[in-house]
Design an enzyme around this catalytic site. Sequence first.
Site, PDB file in Angstrom:
ATOM      1  N   ARG A  95       2.170  46.855  10.489  1.00  0.00           N
ATOM      2  CA  ARG A  95       3.316  46.163   9.891  1.00  0.00           C
ATOM      3  C   ARG A  95       4.638  46.837  10.233  1.00  0.00           C
ATOM      4  O   ARG A  95       5.627  46.169  10.551  1.00  0.00           O
ATOM      5  CB  ARG A  95       3.119  46.054   8.378  1.00  0.00           C
ATOM      6  N   LYS A 130      27.967  44.766  10.836  1.00  0.00           N
ATOM      7  CA  LYS A 130      27.178  43.996   9.879  1.00  0.00           C
ATOM      8  C   LYS A 130      25.693  44.137  10.219  1.00  0.00           C
ATOM      9  O   LYS A 130      25.013  43.182  10.591  1.00  0.00           O
ATOM     10  CB  LYS A 130      27.621  42.540   9.875  1.00  0.00           C
ATOM     11  N   LYS A 162      42.535  46.615   9.450  1.00  0.00           N
ATOM     12  CA  LYS A 162      42.198  45.278   8.997  1.00  0.00           C
ATOM     13  C   LYS A 162      43.208  44.780   7.961  1.00  0.00           C
ATOM     14  O   LYS A 162      44.102  45.516   7.541  1.00  0.00           O
ATOM     15  CB  LYS A 162      40.779  45.274   8.428  1.00  0.00           C
ATOM     16  N   GLU A 191      43.926  44.202  13.606  1.00  0.00           N
ATOM     17  CA  GLU A 191      43.573  42.825  13.278  1.00  0.00           C
ATOM     18  C   GLU A 191      44.836  42.048  12.906  1.00  0.00           C
ATOM     19  O   GLU A 191      45.658  42.527  12.114  1.00  0.00           O
ATOM     20  CB  GLU A 191      42.593  42.836  12.102  1.00  0.00           C
ATOM     21  N   ASP A 212      41.938  37.311  14.128  1.00  0.00           N
ATOM     22  CA  ASP A 212      41.050  37.076  13.001  1.00  0.00           C
ATOM     23  C   ASP A 212      41.058  35.622  12.557  1.00  0.00           C
ATOM     24  O   ASP A 212      42.070  35.106  12.083  1.00  0.00           O
ATOM     25  CB  ASP A 212      41.458  37.978  11.830  1.00  0.00           C
TER      26      ASP A 212
END
Length: 280
Positions: A95, A130, A162, A191, A212
Amino acid sequence: MDPREIEAIVRRALDEDLPDITSESIFDPTERGRARFMVRQAGVIAGLAFAEATLKAIERGASFERRVDDGESVERGEVIAEADAAAITLLAAERTALNLMQRASGIATATRRYVDAVRGTEAKIYDTRKTAPGLRALDKYAVRCGGGENHRIGLYDMFLVKNNHIDRAGSISAAMERIRRRGLPQKIMVEVRDRGELDEALALKPDFILLDNMSVEEMRAAVERVAGKVPLEASGGVTLESVRAIAETGVDRISVGALTHSVKALDISMRIERVAPHLP
């Protein structure tokens, strides 16, 4: 990949899973077995080293033979690897080996689709941060296997200014001034959300500008405005359906969070050779 990173990921996964009380109760430790890893759908393979490391973490002398290399395209029914080890080892490793290889291969397969979709343009496909907690090294390796590029690995290897940084600092200029005052060597990406922020960022000459959540029309206008002075990256809501149109605006980079945050595992199975039944 750094073998130490592979070992760390495998060890954490096995620590969650072992011991395998079922296999240890049914089979003698001396009983040997052979298993085949087979793909049940077409895709791009990644993570073979993780499957091998899983087996060898349990049994140092286990044998793992690759039939393909990471980054290769495979068809349904193709055998990608074979393993020889104690039957208990094969079953205990199954697994974890499959989880890691299926995830990596799913990421590589999705990445290849995006890379193919922009082929013939100047744009390159990038990942994001992410990723699954604890699996960033695997996820980013899988993107490379699919033909994509890695964005920053963490918060430490590139500045990315950002919208929250800008809003809190008061402006792009204020944020950039504080960064440059530290004199650190990492590159700087800024950004921007609109034409005004684009002009402000452009005047400050960062290493990259990230567009963005802009429309295709806004991206095309930004490419014309920047005129190659700073590499431009498109980000936000990129899909396989929209990525070609984005690439054709002339941006240099397209970052796609879905490569790693919405993974569809590639279907891979492990089958152990059957043993003839004992006759009375």
